[in-house]
Design a protein around this motif. Structure first.
Motif, PDB file in Angstrom:
ATOM      1  N   GLU A   4       0.828  -1.203   0.000  1.00  0.00           N
ATOM      2  CA  GLU A   4       0.000   0.000   0.000  1.00  0.00           C
ATOM      3  C   GLU A   4       0.868   1.262   0.000  1.00  0.00           C
ATOM      4  O   GLU A   4       1.963   1.278   0.559  1.00  0.00           O
ATOM      5  CB  GLU A   4      -0.913  -0.012   1.235  1.00  0.00           C
ATOM      6  N   GLU A   5       0.350   2.319  -0.621  1.00  0.00           N
ATOM      7  CA  GLU A   5       1.080   3.607  -0.701  1.00  0.00           C
ATOM      8  C   GLU A   5       1.505   4.123   0.668  1.00  0.00           C
ATOM      9  O   GLU A   5       2.607   4.632   0.830  1.00  0.00           O
ATOM     10  CB  GLU A   5       0.204   4.674  -1.376  1.00  0.00           C
ATOM     11  N   GLY A   6       0.632   4.003   1.653  1.00  0.00           N
ATOM     12  CA  GLY A   6       0.919   4.518   2.980  1.00  0.00           C
ATOM     13  C   GLY A   6       2.022   3.762   3.712  1.00  0.00           C
ATOM     14  O   GLY A   6       2.456   4.177   4.786  1.00  0.00           O
ATOM     15  N   TRP A   7       2.469   2.643   3.160  1.00  0.00           N
ATOM     16  CA  TRP A   7       3.529   1.849   3.775  1.00  0.00           C
ATOM     17  C   TRP A   7       4.924   2.280   3.320  1.00  0.00           C
ATOM     18  O   TRP A   7       5.924   1.781   3.808  1.00  0.00           O
ATOM     19  CB  TRP A   7       3.342   0.376   3.455  1.00  0.00           C
ATOM     20  N   ILE A   8       4.978   3.196   2.357  1.00  0.00           N
ATOM     21  CA  ILE A   8       6.257   3.638   1.805  1.00  0.00           C
ATOM     22  C   ILE A   8       6.845   4.720   2.714  1.00  0.00           C
ATOM     23  O   ILE A   8       6.172   5.674   3.090  1.00  0.00           O
ATOM     24  CB  ILE A   8       6.067   4.170   0.362  1.00  0.00           C
ATOM     25  N   ASP A   9       8.129   4.545   3.055  1.00  0.00           N
ATOM     26  CA  ASP A   9       8.777   5.499   3.970  1.00  0.00           C
ATOM     27  C   ASP A   9       9.581   6.543   3.205  1.00  0.00           C
ATOM     28  O   ASP A   9       9.542   6.608   1.982  1.00  0.00           O
ATOM     29  CB  ASP A   9       9.620   4.755   5.013  1.00  0.00           C
ATOM     30  N   TYR A  10      10.335   7.339   3.931  1.00  0.00           N
ATOM     31  CA  TYR A  10      11.100   8.436   3.326  1.00  0.00           C
ATOM     32  C   TYR A  10      12.256   7.945   2.452  1.00  0.00           C
ATOM     33  O   TYR A  10      12.880   8.727   1.750  1.00  0.00           O
ATOM     34  CB  TYR A  10      11.608   9.407   4.395  1.00  0.00           C
ATOM     35  N   ASN A  15       8.385   0.360   4.445  1.00  0.00           N
ATOM     36  CA  ASN A  15       8.958   0.435   5.778  1.00  0.00           C
ATOM     37  C   ASN A  15       9.028  -0.947   6.406  1.00  0.00           C
ATOM     38  O   ASN A  15       8.168  -1.799   6.177  1.00  0.00           O
ATOM     39  CB  ASN A  15       8.110   1.386   6.637  1.00  0.00           C
ATOM     40  N   VAL A  16      10.041  -1.163   7.242  1.00  0.00           N
ATOM     41  CA  VAL A  16      10.274  -2.478   7.853  1.00  0.00           C
ATOM     42  C   VAL A  16       9.054  -3.014   8.597  1.00  0.00           C
ATOM     43  O   VAL A  16       8.801  -4.222   8.599  1.00  0.00           O
ATOM     44  CB  VAL A  16      11.499  -2.470   8.792  1.00  0.00           C
ATOM     45  N   ALA A  17       8.292  -2.164   9.225  1.00  0.00           N
ATOM     46  CA  ALA A  17       7.128  -2.609   9.998  1.00  0.00           C
ATOM     47  C   ALA A  17       6.106  -3.322   9.125  1.00  0.00           C
ATOM     48  O   ALA A  17       5.440  -4.262   9.578  1.00  0.00           O
ATOM     49  CB  ALA A  17       6.474  -1.417  10.700  1.00  0.00           C
ATOM     50  N   TYR A  18       5.996  -2.931   7.875  1.00  0.00           N
ATOM     51  CA  TYR A  18       4.988  -3.515   6.997  1.00  0.00           C
ATOM     52  C   TYR A  18       5.416  -4.861   6.426  1.00  0.00           C
ATOM     53  O   TYR A  18       4.571  -5.676   6.059  1.00  0.00           O
ATOM     54  CB  TYR A  18       4.578  -2.514   5.926  1.00  0.00           C
ATOM     55  N   TYR A  19       6.715  -5.117   6.367  1.00  0.00           N
ATOM     56  CA  TYR A  19       7.160  -6.467   6.044  1.00  0.00           C
ATOM     57  C   TYR A  19       6.647  -7.414   7.129  1.00  0.00           C
ATOM     58  O   TYR A  19       6.122  -8.486   6.839  1.00  0.00           O
ATOM     59  CB  TYR A  19       8.689  -6.551   5.981  1.00  0.00           C
ATOM     60  N   THR A  62       8.270  -1.702  -3.421  1.00  0.00           N
ATOM     61  CA  THR A  62       7.761  -0.354  -3.619  1.00  0.00           C
ATOM     62  C   THR A  62       6.233  -0.377  -3.707  1.00  0.00           C
ATOM     63  O   THR A  62       5.617  -1.433  -3.733  1.00  0.00           O
ATOM     64  CB  THR A  62       8.361   0.259  -4.900  1.00  0.00           C
ATOM     65  N   ALA A  63       5.649   0.795  -3.760  1.00  0.00           N
ATOM     66  CA  ALA A  63       4.193   0.930  -3.771  1.00  0.00           C
ATOM     67  C   ALA A  63       3.563   0.070  -4.871  1.00  0.00           C
ATOM     68  O   ALA A  63       4.068   0.015  -5.993  1.00  0.00           O
ATOM     69  CB  ALA A  63       3.795   2.382  -3.959  1.00  0.00           C
ATOM     70  N   HIS A  64       2.495  -0.599  -4.508  1.00  0.00           N
ATOM     71  CA  HIS A  64       1.668  -1.416  -5.399  1.00  0.00           C
ATOM     72  C   HIS A  64       2.314  -2.720  -5.846  1.00  0.00           C
ATOM     73  O   HIS A  64       1.728  -3.438  -6.661  1.00  0.00           O
ATOM     74  CB  HIS A  64       1.197  -0.618  -6.619  1.00  0.00           C
TER      75      HIS A  64
END
Length: 148
Positions: A4-10, A15-19, A62-64
């Motif tokens: 998801e788009e909101g899972w992408i970090d800077y 981001n590691v949490a979403y893995y 990456t996103a999607h």
């Protein structure tokens, strides 16, 4: 599953949490197949808790990005399960991350470790026998090191 788009970090990747979130979803699906889903928890006041987790981040998602998760039961005893997991890019086929996780079976009333009921133990034994035909994962049991 899909990133998801909101899972992408800077850094521009997941981001590691979403893995870990995706690994958790894989665990939920795998354990539901042997009767360890939400209905098991409600009916028996028993569940399983993660007591150790080792994640290897191998390639960026990456996103999607479409992702497939797999689970392999490496071992179990009266109260514990050891699982190896992978997240693979569903279209390109490369492994993005792996995880090894140790679970403890718990009585939710006492919040203490408890043996698996006979029916669940039998299903775990059958699952482990089926998974014994799979190759032993290269990253299973891998320690964290900093070589000089």
């Amino acid at each position: 599953m899909s990133v998801e788009e909101g899972w992408i970090d800077y850094n521009g990747h997941m981001n590691v949490a979403y893995y870990v979130l995706l690994f958790d979803r894989v665990v939920d699906q795998a354990f539901a197949t042997i009767g360890l889903g939400p209905e098991y928890v409600r009916a028996r006041a028993l569940s399983y808790f993660t007591v150790e987790l080792h994640v290897c981040y191998l390639r960026e998602l990456t996103a999607h990005a479409p992702v497939i998760g797999t689970a392999q039961l490496l071992g179990h005893d009266d109260k514990r399960m050891r699982l190896y997991l992978e997240l693979t890019h569903a279209e390109e086929g490369w492994v993005a991350a792996s995880a090894e996780e140790l679970f403890l079976h718990v009585d939710l009333t006492s919040r203490r470790a408890a043996p698996f009921p006979a029916d669940i133990r039998a299903r775990l034994t059958a699952m482990q026998a089926a998974h014994a035909a799979l190759h032993w994962p290269e990253r299973a049991g891998r320690p964290i090191r900093l070589e000089p």
